[in-house]
Write a protein that holds these residues in place. Structure first.
Motif, mmCIF file in Angstrom:
data_model
loop_
_atom_site.group_PDB
_atom_site.id
_atom_site.type_symbol
_atom_site.label_atom_id
_atom_site.label_comp_id
_atom_site.label_asym_id
_atom_site.label_seq_id
_atom_site.Cartn_x
_atom_site.Cartn_y
_atom_site.Cartn_z
ATOM 1 N N ALA A 1 7.439 0.555 -1.742
ATOM 2 C CA ALA A 1 7.247 -0.712 -1.044
ATOM 3 C C ALA A 1 5.778 -1.097 -1.011
ATOM 4 N N MET A 2 4.901 -0.103 -0.955
ATOM 5 C CA MET A 2 3.472 -0.399 -0.905
ATOM 6 C C MET A 2 2.705 0.701 -1.621
ATOM 7 N N THR A 3 1.707 0.308 -2.381
ATOM 8 C CA THR A 3 0.847 1.234 -3.107
ATOM 9 C C THR A 3 -0.598 0.897 -2.806
ATOM 10 N N ILE A 4 -1.383 1.919 -2.522
ATOM 11 C CA ILE A 4 -2.830 1.745 -2.355
ATOM 12 C C ILE A 4 -3.489 2.572 -3.445
ATOM 13 N N ARG A 5 -4.312 1.918 -4.258
ATOM 14 C CA ARG A 5 -5.004 2.617 -5.342
ATOM 15 C C ARG A 5 -6.407 2.977 -4.876
ATOM 16 N N GLY A 6 -6.836 4.167 -5.234
ATOM 17 C CA GLY A 6 -8.184 4.598 -4.900
ATOM 18 C C GLY A 6 -8.739 5.426 -6.030
ATOM 19 N N GLY A 7 -9.944 5.888 -5.870
ATOM 20 C CA GLY A 7 -10.556 6.719 -6.906
ATOM 21 C C GLY A 7 -11.752 6.038 -7.523
ATOM 22 N N THR A 8 -11.936 6.280 -8.809
ATOM 23 C CA THR A 8 -13.138 5.781 -9.491
ATOM 24 C C THR A 8 -12.844 4.690 -10.503
ATOM 25 N N SER A 9 -11.596 4.255 -10.617
ATOM 26 C CA SER A 9 -11.270 3.262 -11.640
ATOM 27 C C SER A 9 -11.642 1.857 -11.164
ATOM 28 N N THR A 10 -11.483 0.897 -12.047
ATOM 29 C CA THR A 10 -11.811 -0.486 -11.712
ATOM 30 C C THR A 10 -10.836 -1.077 -10.701
ATOM 31 N N SER A 11 -9.669 -0.457 -10.527
ATOM 32 C CA SER A 11 -8.693 -0.954 -9.553
ATOM 33 C C SER A 11 -8.814 -0.213 -8.220
ATOM 34 N N ASP A 12 -9.945 0.431 -7.966
ATOM 35 C CA ASP A 12 -10.180 1.167 -6.721
ATOM 36 C C ASP A 12 -10.027 0.238 -5.526
ATOM 37 N N GLY A 13 -9.147 0.620 -4.596
ATOM 38 C CA GLY A 13 -8.956 -0.166 -3.389
ATOM 39 C C GLY A 13 -7.884 -1.229 -3.496
ATOM 40 N N PHE A 14 -7.246 -1.384 -4.657
ATOM 41 C CA PHE A 14 -6.187 -2.369 -4.797
ATOM 42 C C PHE A 14 -4.976 -1.956 -3.966
ATOM 43 N N VAL A 15 -4.329 -2.963 -3.353
ATOM 44 C CA VAL A 15 -3.138 -2.738 -2.536
ATOM 45 C C VAL A 15 -1.996 -3.529 -3.155
ATOM 46 N N GLY A 16 -0.866 -2.852 -3.359
ATOM 47 C CA GLY A 16 0.305 -3.519 -3.912
ATOM 48 C C GLY A 16 1.459 -3.464 -2.937
ATOM 49 N N ILE A 17 2.091 -4.584 -2.704
ATOM 50 C CA ILE A 17 3.297 -4.646 -1.881
ATOM 51 C C ILE A 17 4.428 -5.055 -2.814
ATOM 52 N N GLY A 18 5.433 -4.178 -2.934
ATOM 53 C CA GLY A 18 6.541 -4.425 -3.849
ATOM 54 C C GLY A 18 6.231 -4.033 -5.277
ATOM 55 N N THR A 19 5.105 -3.399 -5.527
ATOM 56 C CA THR A 19 4.745 -2.955 -6.865
ATOM 57 C C THR A 19 4.000 -1.634 -6.800
ATOM 58 N N ALA A 20 4.230 -0.793 -7.797
ATOM 59 C CA ALA A 20 3.532 0.491 -7.890
ATOM 60 C C ALA A 20 2.245 0.358 -8.695
ATOM 61 N N SER A 21 2.002 -0.817 -9.279
ATOM 62 C CA SER A 21 0.829 -1.020 -10.129
ATOM 63 C C SER A 21 0.090 -2.293 -9.733
ATOM 64 N N PRO A 22 -0.610 -2.297 -8.582
ATOM 65 C CA PRO A 22 -1.332 -3.509 -8.179
ATOM 66 C C PRO A 22 -2.453 -3.831 -9.155
ATOM 67 N N THR A 23 -2.636 -5.134 -9.427
ATOM 68 C CA THR A 23 -3.659 -5.565 -10.382
ATOM 69 C C THR A 23 -4.738 -6.418 -9.729
ATOM 70 N N ALA A 24 -4.711 -6.516 -8.402
ATOM 71 C CA ALA A 24 -5.717 -7.302 -7.685
ATOM 72 C C ALA A 24 -5.931 -6.666 -6.320
ATOM 73 N N GLY A 25 -6.927 -7.162 -5.590
ATOM 74 C CA GLY A 25 -7.222 -6.645 -4.266
ATOM 75 C C GLY A 25 -5.972 -6.586 -3.392
ATOM 76 N N LEU A 26 -5.166 -7.642 -3.448
ATOM 77 C CA LEU A 26 -3.860 -7.653 -2.772
ATOM 78 C C LEU A 26 -2.864 -8.271 -3.749
ATOM 79 N N HIS A 27 -1.902 -7.477 -4.174
ATOM 80 C CA HIS A 27 -0.903 -7.905 -5.148
ATOM 81 C C HIS A 27 0.468 -7.804 -4.481
ATOM 82 N N VAL A 28 1.092 -8.964 -4.239
ATOM 83 C CA VAL A 28 2.409 -9.009 -3.600
ATOM 84 C C VAL A 28 3.420 -9.429 -4.652
ATOM 85 N N LEU A 29 4.463 -8.621 -4.831
ATOM 86 C CA LEU A 29 5.499 -8.918 -5.808
ATOM 87 C C LEU A 29 6.827 -9.000 -5.086
ATOM 88 N N ASN A 30 7.470 -10.162 -5.196
ATOM 89 C CA ASN A 30 8.783 -10.347 -4.599
ATOM 90 C C ASN A 30 9.716 -10.695 -5.742
#
Length: 188
Positions: A156-185
């Motif tokens: 239901a929600m994914t938070i990306r962290g680490g050293t990649s360019t997507s560090d800190g991205f949050v996804g709701i409804g997706t396991a692969s967020p592509t922006a700071g907040l990525h909501v997929l319905n």
């Protein structure tokens, strides 16, 4: 000393024959205390290869405690209460698993073997009907870490962290967020 047995070539004490869970003379038991309702028992069932540690006191206060010593003083490290509650760092657990650390914040450490995708999960399961999965996943140093919340094992929600360019991205409804907040319905 009341008993000292020394033999470097074999077992020092052998209890063979009766065991409360044995179906014959294929086990063994050592009983501590002689009253039927108040004793401890170490027994082995050779038919099932199970070692039992029993407290025969039929009460929720019939605990089994594992103790260690700190500076010469015995401390209870693990308690198993008569009702099945387990305490680590406490001798009076208030839940099925109660962890207490008097000097540091309590910590549960989950470690996966090195190499490849490494995942650690905590699963809250309601008798197979509903579950909530909290997991963290490390894929690679360039891909970053994932923290996922998965009710009924669906992300239901994914938070990306680490050293990649997507560090800190949050996804709701997706396991692969592509922006700071990525909501997929998927229903829209």
């Amino acid at each position: 000393k009341k008993l000292e047995v020394v033999d470097s070539a074999a077992a020092q004490i052998l209890a063979k024959g009766w065991g409360p869970d044995s179906a014959g003379n294929d086990g063994g038991a050592i009983q501590l205390g002689e009253e039927a309702a108040f004793h401890g028992l170490f027994s082995y069932d050779n038919a099932t290869s199970i070692l039992y540690i029993d407290n025969a006191y039929n009460s929720s206060s019939g605990d089994i405690r594992f103790r260690t010593k700190t500076s010469g003083t015995a401390i209870t490290a693990v308690t198993i209460e008569g009702d099945g509650d387990v305490g680590i760092g406490t001798d009076s657990p208030a839940a099925k698993l109660h962890i207490k650390d008097a000097s540091n914040p309590p910590e549960i450490h989950l470690e996966d073997a090195a190499g490849g995708t490494q995942t650690a999960k905590i699963v809250f399961d309601q008798a197979g009907q509903n579950s909530l999965v909290l997991s963290t996943q490390y894929q690679s140093s360039s891909d970053g870490n994932l923290i996922q919340f998965a009710p009924a094992d669906n992300v239901a929600m994914t938070i990306r962290g680490g050293t990649s360019t997507s560090d800190g991205f949050v996804g709701i409804g997706t396991a692969s967020p592509t922006a700071g907040l990525h909501v997929l319905n998927s229903t829209e």
